[in-house]
Design a protein around this motif. Structure first.
Motif, PDB file in Angstrom:
ATOM      1  N   PRO A 192      33.737  66.097  39.582  1.00  0.00           N
ATOM      2  CA  PRO A 192      32.942  66.751  40.599  1.00  0.00           C
ATOM      3  C   PRO A 192      31.905  65.738  41.122  1.00  0.00           C
ATOM      4  CG  PRO A 192      33.222  68.401  38.603  1.00  0.00           C
ATOM      5  CD  PRO A 192      33.677  66.973  38.102  1.00  0.00           C
ATOM      6  N   ASN A 193      31.259  64.985  40.178  1.00  0.00           N
ATOM      7  CA  ASN A 193      30.294  64.107  40.721  1.00  0.00           C
ATOM      8  C   ASN A 193      30.785  63.005  41.709  1.00  0.00           C
ATOM      9  OD1 ASN A 193      28.037  65.159  39.480  1.00  0.00           O
ATOM     10  ND2 ASN A 193      28.640  64.254  37.537  1.00  0.00           N
ATOM     11  N   PHE A 194      32.021  62.518  41.179  1.00  0.00           N
ATOM     12  CA  PHE A 194      32.758  61.296  42.145  1.00  0.00           C
ATOM     13  C   PHE A 194      33.276  61.984  43.278  1.00  0.00           C
ATOM     14  CE2 PHE A 194      32.277  59.242  38.270  1.00  0.00           C
ATOM     15  CZ  PHE A 194      32.431  57.909  38.549  1.00  0.00           C
ATOM     16  N   LEU A 195      33.799  63.036  43.262  1.00  0.00           N
ATOM     17  CA  LEU A 195      34.252  63.909  44.615  1.00  0.00           C
ATOM     18  C   LEU A 195      33.024  64.095  45.474  1.00  0.00           C
ATOM     19  CD1 LEU A 195      36.489  65.157  45.712  1.00  0.00           C
ATOM     20  CD2 LEU A 195      35.845  67.603  44.689  1.00  0.00           C
ATOM     21  N   LYS A 196      31.826  64.656  44.897  1.00  0.00           N
ATOM     22  CA  LYS A 196      30.859  64.819  45.967  1.00  0.00           C
ATOM     23  C   LYS A 196      30.387  63.527  46.525  1.00  0.00           C
ATOM     24  CE  LYS A 196      28.222  69.021  44.336  1.00  0.00           C
ATOM     25  NZ  LYS A 196      28.220  69.592  45.668  1.00  0.00           N
ATOM     26  N   LYS A 197      30.166  62.357  45.833  1.00  0.00           N
ATOM     27  CA  LYS A 197      29.837  61.295  46.317  1.00  0.00           C
ATOM     28  C   LYS A 197      30.714  60.734  47.353  1.00  0.00           C
ATOM     29  CE  LYS A 197      27.203  59.590  42.515  1.00  0.00           C
ATOM     30  NZ  LYS A 197      27.047  58.408  41.450  1.00  0.00           N
ATOM     31  N   ALA A 198      31.895  60.660  47.195  1.00  0.00           N
ATOM     32  CA  ALA A 198      33.207  60.387  47.979  1.00  0.00           C
ATOM     33  C   ALA A 198      33.169  61.167  49.384  1.00  0.00           C
ATOM     34  CB  ALA A 198      34.481  60.294  47.375  1.00  0.00           C
ATOM     35  N   MET A 199      33.034  62.499  49.298  1.00  0.00           N
ATOM     36  CA  MET A 199      33.254  63.333  50.520  1.00  0.00           C
ATOM     37  C   MET A 199      31.882  63.387  51.399  1.00  0.00           C
ATOM     38  SD  MET A 199      35.924  66.125  49.319  1.00  0.00           S
ATOM     39  CE  MET A 199      35.855  66.559  51.129  1.00  0.00           C
ATOM     40  N   ARG A 200      30.723  62.649  50.801  1.00  0.00           N
ATOM     41  CA  ARG A 200      29.633  62.642  51.878  1.00  0.00           C
ATOM     42  C   ARG A 200      30.061  61.749  53.057  1.00  0.00           C
ATOM     43  NH1 ARG A 200      25.396  61.209  46.708  1.00  0.00           N
ATOM     44  NH2 ARG A 200      25.198  63.423  45.994  1.00  0.00           N
ATOM     45  N   LYS A 201      31.074  60.982  52.665  1.00  0.00           N
ATOM     46  CA  LYS A 201      31.292  60.108  54.004  1.00  0.00           C
ATOM     47  C   LYS A 201      32.522  60.756  54.736  1.00  0.00           C
ATOM     48  CE  LYS A 201      30.021  55.759  52.227  1.00  0.00           C
ATOM     49  NZ  LYS A 201      30.502  54.373  51.790  1.00  0.00           N
ATOM     50  N   GLY A 202      32.749  62.240  54.639  1.00  0.00           N
ATOM     51  CA  GLY A 202      33.964  62.882  55.044  1.00  0.00           C
ATOM     52  C   GLY A 202      35.294  62.646  54.457  1.00  0.00           C
ATOM     53  N   LEU A 203      36.327  63.426  54.965  1.00  0.00           N
ATOM     54  CA  LEU A 203      37.682  63.070  54.201  1.00  0.00           C
ATOM     55  C   LEU A 203      38.302  61.858  54.626  1.00  0.00           C
ATOM     56  CD1 LEU A 203      39.294  66.449  54.857  1.00  0.00           C
ATOM     57  CD2 LEU A 203      38.891  65.846  52.671  1.00  0.00           C
ATOM     58  N   PHE A 204      38.850  61.180  53.579  1.00  0.00           N
ATOM     59  CA  PHE A 204      39.458  60.070  53.775  1.00  0.00           C
ATOM     60  C   PHE A 204      40.558  60.122  54.853  1.00  0.00           C
ATOM     61  CE2 PHE A 204      42.404  56.847  52.565  1.00  0.00           C
ATOM     62  CZ  PHE A 204      41.825  55.561  52.645  1.00  0.00           C
ATOM     63  N   LYS A 205      40.600  59.579  55.708  1.00  0.00           N
ATOM     64  CA  LYS A 205      41.557  59.384  56.843  1.00  0.00           C
ATOM     65  C   LYS A 205      42.210  57.932  57.066  1.00  0.00           C
ATOM     66  CE  LYS A 205      42.134  61.401  61.730  1.00  0.00           C
ATOM     67  NZ  LYS A 205      41.661  62.145  62.773  1.00  0.00           N
ATOM     68  N   THR A 206      43.477  57.989  57.012  1.00  0.00           N
ATOM     69  CA  THR A 206      44.532  56.747  57.113  1.00  0.00           C
ATOM     70  C   THR A 206      45.700  56.924  57.906  1.00  0.00           C
ATOM     71  OG1 THR A 206      44.995  54.546  56.116  1.00  0.00           O
ATOM     72  CG2 THR A 206      45.504  56.885  54.988  1.00  0.00           C
ATOM     73  N   TYR A 207      46.303  55.963  58.512  1.00  0.00           N
ATOM     74  CA  TYR A 207      47.636  56.098  59.035  1.00  0.00           C
ATOM     75  C   TYR A 207      48.632  56.318  57.922  1.00  0.00           C
ATOM     76  CZ  TYR A 207      46.024  54.221  63.383  1.00  0.00           C
ATOM     77  OH  TYR A 207      45.414  54.375  64.707  1.00  0.00           O
ATOM     78  N   ILE A 208      49.673  57.324  58.174  1.00  0.00           N
ATOM     79  CA  ILE A 208      50.597  57.503  57.484  1.00  0.00           C
ATOM     80  C   ILE A 208      52.244  57.535  58.308  1.00  0.00           C
ATOM     81  CG2 ILE A 208      49.421  58.893  55.770  1.00  0.00           C
ATOM     82  CD1 ILE A 208      50.725  61.368  57.014  1.00  0.00           C
TER      83      ILE A 208
END
Length: 444
Positions: free
Chosen positions: A133-149
Motif C-alpha cells: 500500500p505504501n509503494f502504491l500510494k507513492k507511485a500513484m501520486r504521479k497519476g496512472l502510469f501511461k505508455t505506448y502498447i
C-alpha cells in the motif's frame, strides 16, 4: 530452511556461516548496487542521496577469518538458506526493536507474530505484502502510469500496420475485415497489469482486504484501468516486466513498485524450488529508519531536512555552495539547537561526529547540539561536553560555558517475553527520552 541470525555492525567468525554457505557466497564483498541488480530490495530506494549508506557499501565484508556486517538490517535468501541481519540493540531470539521501527516509521503491523501463515517463509511474504500500500500510494501520486502498447485489431477500419500473416489466417475467405496492429498510448499496459495481478494476489490472502483498505481508491483506479486483466496471464505479465524494468528517473516510484510486485508474485516460486539460483531479500538502512523514528518523537519542536527526499536542503556558503542536511534544527530561533540521530552506541560517537555537529552549530548560530542514539543499558544519563578554548601551546585550555554538545540516549527494552510487553516498556522509555530532549531545549 536453514537460517542464521547475525547483528548489524558486527564482526563474526566465518565458521558460524557454514550452515548458510551458499547465500554467504552470493553476497560476500558485494555492494548494495550489485545486490539490487540481482533482485534484493533496498529500502529506502534513494540510498544514493544518503550520507549514512551508499550503493558502494558492502553488506558482508570478508576480513581475514571473519565477516563484518554493515549498517543495514533485513534478510537475504538463496535456495533453502536465509541470512537474517538484526539490530545490534535488540536481545533475545526475536528482534522486537527492528519490528517496532518498521511499525512506527512504515506503518507495518507486527509481521513477526502474525497468527496466520506462521512459518518463516510466509512471514517474509507478509512483510512484502504490507509494504505494497505504501509503494502504491507513492507511485500513484504521479497519476496512472501511461505508455505506448501494441494492440491488435481485426475490423474494417484500418488505423495501423496490416498484419499479413494474421490477416491470412483469420480472414480467409475474405469477409471485409482487415487484421492490423496499432501503437496506442494506454493505461492498460504491462506495468499496470503487474500491479493488478499483485492486488488480486493480495486479495486472496486471509488478511488481504485489511492490507488494501487504506489504498481502496488507488486499487479501484488500477482495476478500472486494467480491463484486459486475465488471471492466467500472470506468468506472461511477470516475464514482460522482468525484461523491461522502468528506467525513467521521473517514474522512480513506479520502478520501486514494479520491483516490489515482482518480489511478491515470485515469492512462492522461490519457496517451491524454482528460481533457486537467484538471491532475494529485503534490506533496510538502519541509520535512516532510526532517524525517521526519532523524528516521530521530537518532530514537533524541530525542522527535519531529509537528504533522501531532497527536502529542506541547507548550504554552508553563499552561491549555493556546500550542501548539508542536518538531521534536526530546532524551531526556536532565539535558542537554536541542532540534533543529530546516531544509529550507533554511545562509545562509537567520536571525533568525526563531534566535528560534524560543531560545523552545523556554527552554521546555524546554535550554542547547543545533541546526539540522539539508542542503547540497551539499564541506566544512562545525558552527557554534556563543553567545547574547549585556548591551546596547549599557550597552556590556557579551558572549557567554555556557552557551547555544549550533548549525548542523549533512548533505552531499548531487553528480555521481553513478547512483542506487546516490548511495546509497553519502550513507550515508557520514549516518554523519558522526550523529557530529556525537552530539558535540553529549555536549558534545564
Amino acid at each position: 530452511m536453514k537460517e542464521l541470525k547475525i547483528k548489524d555492525n558486527a564482526l563474526i567468525h566465518k565458521k558460524h556461516f557454514q550452515e548458510v554457505a551458499n547465500v554467504t557466497e552470493k553476497i560476500v564483498d558485494k555492494t548494495l548496487e550489485q545486490l539490487e541488480k540481482e533482485g534484493v530490495f533496498i529500502f529506502p530506494e534513494l540510498i544514493k542521496d544518503s550520507e549514512d549508506i551508499s550503493k558502494e557499501q558492502v553488506i558482508l565484508q570478508s576480513i581475514n577469518q571473519c565477516y563484518r556486517s554493515s549498517n543495514v538490517m533485513g534478510f537475504l535468501g538463496f535456495g533453502n538458506e536465509r541470512l537474517v541481519i538484526e539490530s545490534r540493540f535488540s536481545n533475545g531470539e526475536t528482534d522486537y526493536f527492528f519490528q517496532y521501527l518498521l511499525e512506527c516509521v512504515l506503518h507495518l503491523p507486527n509481521v513477526v507474530e502474525l497468527n496466520t501463515d506462521a512459518n518463516q517463509n510466509h512471514r517474509t511474504l507478509n512483510m512484502l505484502l504490507f509494504f505494497f500500500p505504501n509503494f502504491l500510494k507513492k507511485a500513484m501520486r504521479k497519476g496512472l502510469f501511461k505508455t505506448y502498447i501494441q494492440k491488435k485489431y481485426n475490423d474494417e477500419n484500418i488505423r495501423g500496420t496490416i498484419d499479413i500473416p494474421r490477416h491470412v489466417k483469420n480472414n480467409t475467405p475474405f469477409i471485409g475485415n482487415i487484421a492490423y496492429n496499432q501503437r496506442e498510448f494506454s493505461y492498460d499496459n504491462d506495468l499496470m497489469q503487474l500491479v493488478r495481478h499483485t492486488i488480486e494476489f493480495i486479495k486472496k490472502k486471509p488478511y488481504g482486504n485489511n492490507v488494501l483498505r487504506k489504498t481502496k481508491d488507488e486499487v479501484a483506479t488500477v482495476v478500472e484501468a486494467t480491463k484486459s486483466y486475465k488471471y492466467f496471464d500472470r506468468r506472461k505479465v511477470l516475464e514482460k516486466n522482468l525484461k523491461k524494468p522502468i528506467r525513467h528517473a521521473y517514474y522512480r516510484e513506479y520502478r520501486a513498485l514494479q520491483r516490489l510486485c515482482i518480489m511478491i508474485l515470485q515469492h512462492e516460486k522461490y519457496q517451491m524450488g524454482s528460481g533457486m539460483n537467484q538471491i532475494y531479500g529485503m534490506l533496510f538502512d538502519g541509520a535512516w529508519i532510526w532517524e525517521e523514528y526519532v523524528h516521530l518523537l521530537i518532530g514537533s519542536d524541530f525542522y527535519h531536512p531529509m537528504n533522501k527526499g531532497g527536502k529542506g536542503a541547507q548550504r554552508l556558503f553563499e552561491g549555493n555552495i556546500g550542501l548539508i542536511y542536518p538531521d534536526f534544527i530546532s524551531r526556536n530561533v532565539d535558542n537554536r539547537i541542532i540534533a543529530d540521530a546516531k544509529y550507533k552506541p554511545y562509545e562509537n560517537i567520536r571525533s568525526s561526529d563531534y566535528q560534524q555537529m560543531l560545523s552545523y552549530m556554527f552554521r546555524f548560530d546554535a550554542k547547543k547540539g545533541v546526539n540522539l542514539y539508542p542503547h540497551n543499558r539499564e541506566t544512562e544519563n545525558v552527557t554534556g561536553l563543553r567545547l574547549n578554548s585556548g591551546t596547549t601551546y599557550e597552556n590556557n585550555v579551558s572549557p567554555r560555558e556557552d557551547i555544549i554538545v550533548y549525548k542523549c540516549g533512548l533505552e531499548i527494552p531487553c528480555d521481553c517475553n513478547d512483542y506487546n510487553e516490548f511495546k509497553v516498556q519502550i513507550k515508557k522509555n520514549e516518554e523519558q527520552f522526550i523529557t530529556k530532549v525537552s530539558n535540553i531545549l529549555n536549558g534545564k
